[in-house]
Write a protein that holds these residues in place. Structure first.
Motif, mmCIF file in Angstrom:
data_model
loop_
_atom_site.group_PDB
_atom_site.id
_atom_site.type_symbol
_atom_site.label_atom_id
_atom_site.label_comp_id
_atom_site.label_asym_id
_atom_site.label_seq_id
_atom_site.Cartn_x
_atom_site.Cartn_y
_atom_site.Cartn_z
ATOM 1 N N TYR A 152 0.937 -1.226 0.104
ATOM 2 C CA TYR A 152 -0.037 0.007 0.148
ATOM 3 C C TYR A 152 0.811 1.262 0.066
ATOM 4 O O TYR A 152 0.756 2.205 -0.800
ATOM 5 C CB TYR A 152 -0.918 0.013 1.287
ATOM 6 C CG TYR A 152 -1.852 1.113 1.317
ATOM 7 C CD1 TYR A 152 -3.251 1.021 0.695
ATOM 8 C CD2 TYR A 152 -1.636 2.295 1.885
ATOM 9 C CE1 TYR A 152 -4.155 2.141 0.517
ATOM 10 C CE2 TYR A 152 -2.589 3.483 1.816
ATOM 11 C CZ TYR A 152 -3.890 3.184 1.390
ATOM 12 O OH TYR A 152 -4.795 4.194 1.279
ATOM 13 N N ARG A 199 -5.517 1.074 -4.363
ATOM 14 C CA ARG A 199 -5.637 1.812 -2.830
ATOM 15 C C ARG A 199 -6.913 1.641 -2.054
ATOM 16 O O ARG A 199 -7.250 1.018 -1.334
ATOM 17 C CB ARG A 199 -5.175 3.039 -2.652
ATOM 18 C CG ARG A 199 -3.683 3.239 -2.763
ATOM 19 C CD ARG A 199 -3.352 4.819 -2.104
ATOM 20 N NE ARG A 199 -1.960 4.523 -1.703
ATOM 21 C CZ ARG A 199 -1.358 5.678 -0.850
ATOM 22 N NH1 ARG A 199 -2.075 6.374 -0.309
ATOM 23 N NH2 ARG A 199 -0.117 5.394 -0.586
ATOM 24 N N LEU A 251 -8.566 -0.852 0.415
ATOM 25 C CA LEU A 251 -9.168 -0.410 1.773
ATOM 26 C C LEU A 251 -10.749 -0.676 2.013
ATOM 27 O O LEU A 251 -11.183 -0.891 3.070
ATOM 28 C CB LEU A 251 -9.306 1.319 1.567
ATOM 29 C CG LEU A 251 -7.963 1.745 1.658
ATOM 30 C CD1 LEU A 251 -7.907 3.388 1.196
ATOM 31 C CD2 LEU A 251 -7.384 1.793 3.238
ATOM 32 N N GLU A 282 -9.573 7.508 5.262
ATOM 33 C CA GLU A 282 -8.434 7.294 4.110
ATOM 34 C C GLU A 282 -9.140 6.851 2.718
ATOM 35 O O GLU A 282 -8.645 7.362 2.011
ATOM 36 C CB GLU A 282 -7.643 5.990 4.742
ATOM 37 C CG GLU A 282 -6.446 5.386 3.669
ATOM 38 C CD GLU A 282 -5.302 6.523 3.692
ATOM 39 O OE1 GLU A 282 -4.433 6.287 2.845
ATOM 40 O OE2 GLU A 282 -5.294 7.249 4.501
ATOM 41 N N GLN A 306 -10.140 9.922 1.408
ATOM 42 C CA GLN A 306 -9.083 10.934 0.623
ATOM 43 C C GLN A 306 -8.640 10.221 -0.738
ATOM 44 O O GLN A 306 -8.090 11.161 -1.752
ATOM 45 C CB GLN A 306 -7.839 10.793 1.482
ATOM 46 C CG GLN A 306 -7.875 11.710 3.019
ATOM 47 C CD GLN A 306 -6.674 11.337 3.693
ATOM 48 O OE1 GLN A 306 -5.593 11.291 3.321
ATOM 49 N NE2 GLN A 306 -6.805 11.730 5.095
ATOM 50 N N VAL A 307 -8.571 8.910 -0.880
ATOM 51 C CA VAL A 307 -8.280 8.362 -2.293
ATOM 52 C C VAL A 307 -9.160 8.767 -3.233
ATOM 53 O O VAL A 307 -9.086 9.015 -4.260
ATOM 54 C CB VAL A 307 -8.370 6.806 -2.034
ATOM 55 C CG1 VAL A 307 -7.994 6.414 -3.414
ATOM 56 C CG2 VAL A 307 -7.079 6.298 -1.098
ATOM 57 N N GLU A 353 -12.154 0.865 9.534
ATOM 58 C CA GLU A 353 -11.152 2.016 10.110
ATOM 59 C C GLU A 353 -9.989 1.251 10.555
ATOM 60 O O GLU A 353 -8.875 1.959 10.414
ATOM 61 C CB GLU A 353 -11.956 2.788 10.966
ATOM 62 C CG GLU A 353 -13.104 3.771 10.501
ATOM 63 C CD GLU A 353 -13.876 4.449 11.659
ATOM 64 O OE1 GLU A 353 -13.769 4.148 12.802
ATOM 65 O OE2 GLU A 353 -14.642 5.367 11.433
ATOM 66 N N ALA A 398 -7.884 0.116 7.785
ATOM 67 C CA ALA A 398 -6.932 1.242 7.007
ATOM 68 C C ALA A 398 -6.084 1.692 8.072
ATOM 69 O O ALA A 398 -4.871 2.122 7.305
ATOM 70 C CB ALA A 398 -8.112 2.322 6.666
ATOM 71 N N GLY A 399 -6.112 1.671 9.406
ATOM 72 C CA GLY A 399 -5.296 2.113 10.234
ATOM 73 C C GLY A 399 -4.019 1.126 10.041
ATOM 74 O O GLY A 399 -2.949 1.630 10.019
ATOM 75 N N THR A 401 -1.900 1.323 6.468
ATOM 76 C CA THR A 401 -1.133 2.695 6.492
ATOM 77 C C THR A 401 -0.271 3.077 7.575
ATOM 78 O O THR A 401 0.356 3.980 7.704
ATOM 79 C CB THR A 401 -2.194 4.093 6.495
ATOM 80 O OG1 THR A 401 -3.046 3.861 7.723
ATOM 81 C CG2 THR A 401 -3.105 4.062 5.246
ATOM 82 N N GLN A 451 -0.814 3.082 11.152
ATOM 83 C CA GLN A 451 -1.081 4.055 12.000
ATOM 84 C C GLN A 451 -1.764 3.217 13.232
ATOM 85 O O GLN A 451 -1.952 3.906 14.163
ATOM 86 C CB GLN A 451 -2.225 4.912 11.293
ATOM 87 C CG GLN A 451 -1.820 5.646 10.285
ATOM 88 C CD GLN A 451 -2.882 6.444 9.630
ATOM 89 O OE1 GLN A 451 -3.872 6.711 10.001
ATOM 90 N NE2 GLN A 451 -2.833 6.857 8.413
#
Length: 396
Positions: A218, A232, A236, A281, A284-285, A377, A380-381, A384, A386
């Motif tokens: 990713y 992406r 997600l 996320e 945003q994509v 969520e 995605a974290g 990425t 996070q």
């Protein structure tokens, strides 16, 4: 006597929406200025009925009058023209005898059961390519197991899935022919299967990237191209590539993406649209993809239409990867199984799978939207970099 021939061909074309009599029970019913239908009102055994004579303007005024005259003559003979027309159609169907005609008629009868009315061709193609190309010109009554065996033997082992689909659909065509009153060997396909033997080919799963390797992949999708952005969002959301490639801005409402029912594999009911929660996320994509949008589609191809699944796959091939785009669904499912305690029903629903028997599905009214949002969520974290891996679900 009532006036007849009130309409003219030129005048009929100029009429707006409404109902217009031609006389003697013949009416032009126009839903729009450019199209409509012909209707004949007749009284049969004291009962008033309406008989459709075809669409306007495909059926001309003169043709509609000719059909109306024939129907009135049938009524004068004491017969129901609607029933007589249906009987004639059944007789014509019984006269179908070539396999290619039976296959086409069978396909037309089954369209309503198929996703998108079978427009993608996936139901008919195996039959057309591998059976009708060789046996289509044969009378269906003459088809024997040896004909079917010789037809499918070249692909029985090296294209086992396709060959099996072709054989199954041929069996449906044989049943259709029998239902039309033709004499056919309903066991011919089963006998051919016995002659062909068990396929040596074994189905293989689509290669998937291990979920622990997804964050690295990713992070490498950084150039902002349509292909990178599509991959992406595919990662997600966990959706199949087809609905993602055809993602239209009109399907997005705030932080919710509603995939139309006809775009969902195995879902034909128009009420079965699938809601996909869009985490920050993913949003945003999507925002970045809007710069590439054409005709509302977020992931257009270079020339026309939308990006193909092969385009994303080739990018992964160029990197020397065995994994394919569809495999990211398996990556997500394995992560759910190994790094979370998400209930089976929630995990399967995240992939758009329908779980449970008929009774369970009849009573279940939830699509676990909020539970899926929490998991996406966290996913995605994770991809990425996070957050950690472990997710605990609160059981209600």
């Amino acid at each position: 006597m009532r006036a007849t021939n009130r309409l003219s061909a030129k005048g009929a074309a100029a009429l707006g929406p409404g109902k217009y009599p031609d006389g003697a029970g013949l009416w032009l019913v126009k839903q729009e200025s450019v199209r409509g239908k012909w209707v004949l009102r007749v009284t049969i055994h004291g009962r008033r009925r309406e008989m459709g004579l075809g669409p306007f303007p495909a059926v001309s005024l003169s043709e509609a009058r000719r059909k109306a005259d024939e129907a009135r003559a049938t009524v004068r003979n004491g017969l129901d023209p609607i029933r007589e027309r249906d009987r004639a159609r059944r007789e014509a169907a019984r006269n179908l005898h070539l396999l290619k005609d039976i296959a086409t008629d069978c396909f037309e009868s089954r369209k309503a059961e198929l996703k998108g009315d079978g427009k993608a061709g996936r139901w008919f193609s195996p039959l057309e390519i591998h059976v009708l190309s060789k046996l289509g010109g044969m009378p269906v009554a003459d088809i024997e197991q040896t004909d079917i065996r010789d037809c499918l033997a070249p692909i029985w082992h090296n294209k086992a899935v396709t060959a099996s689909k072709a054989l199954n659909r041929l069996a449906l065509c044989m049943k259709h022919a029998a239902a039309l009153g033709l004499t056919v060997d309903l066991q011919a396909c089963d006998k051919a299967r016995a002659l062909l033997g068990k396929p040596r080919h074994k189905a293989q799963n689509i290669p998937a990237l291990p979920w622990k390797d997804v964050p690295g992949f990713y992070a490498s999708l950084t150039d902002g191209t349509v292909t990178h952005l599509a991959l992406r969002l595919l990662i997600l959301t966990g959706v199949r590539s087809a609905p993602l490639r055809f993602l239209h801005l009109g399907q997005i409402n705030g932080d919710m993406w509603t995939v139309p029912a006809e775009a969902m594999k195995g879902r034909r009911d128009a009420t079965q649209a699938f809601r996909v929660p869009l985490v920050p996320e993913a949003l945003q994509v999507i925002e970045a993809a809007k710069a590439h949008a054409r005709d509302g589609f977020l992931f257009p191809s270079v020339r026309k239409g939308v990006i193909s699944d092969a385009t994303m796959a080739r990018m992964m091939e160029r990197r020397g990867m065995e994994a394919r785009p569809h495999g990211f669904r398996s990556s997500l499912r394995d992560w759910l199984a190994e790094a979370t305690d998400a209930p089976h029903e929630v995990a399967e629903t995240m992939l758009g799978h329908v779980t449970g028997g008929a009774v369970v599905k009849a009573y279940r009214r939830t699509d676990f939207l909020e539970q899926r949002r929490v998991l996406l969520e966290r996913w995605a974290g994770y991809v990425t970099g996070q957050s950690g891996l472990v997710v605990k679900m609160v059981r209600g």
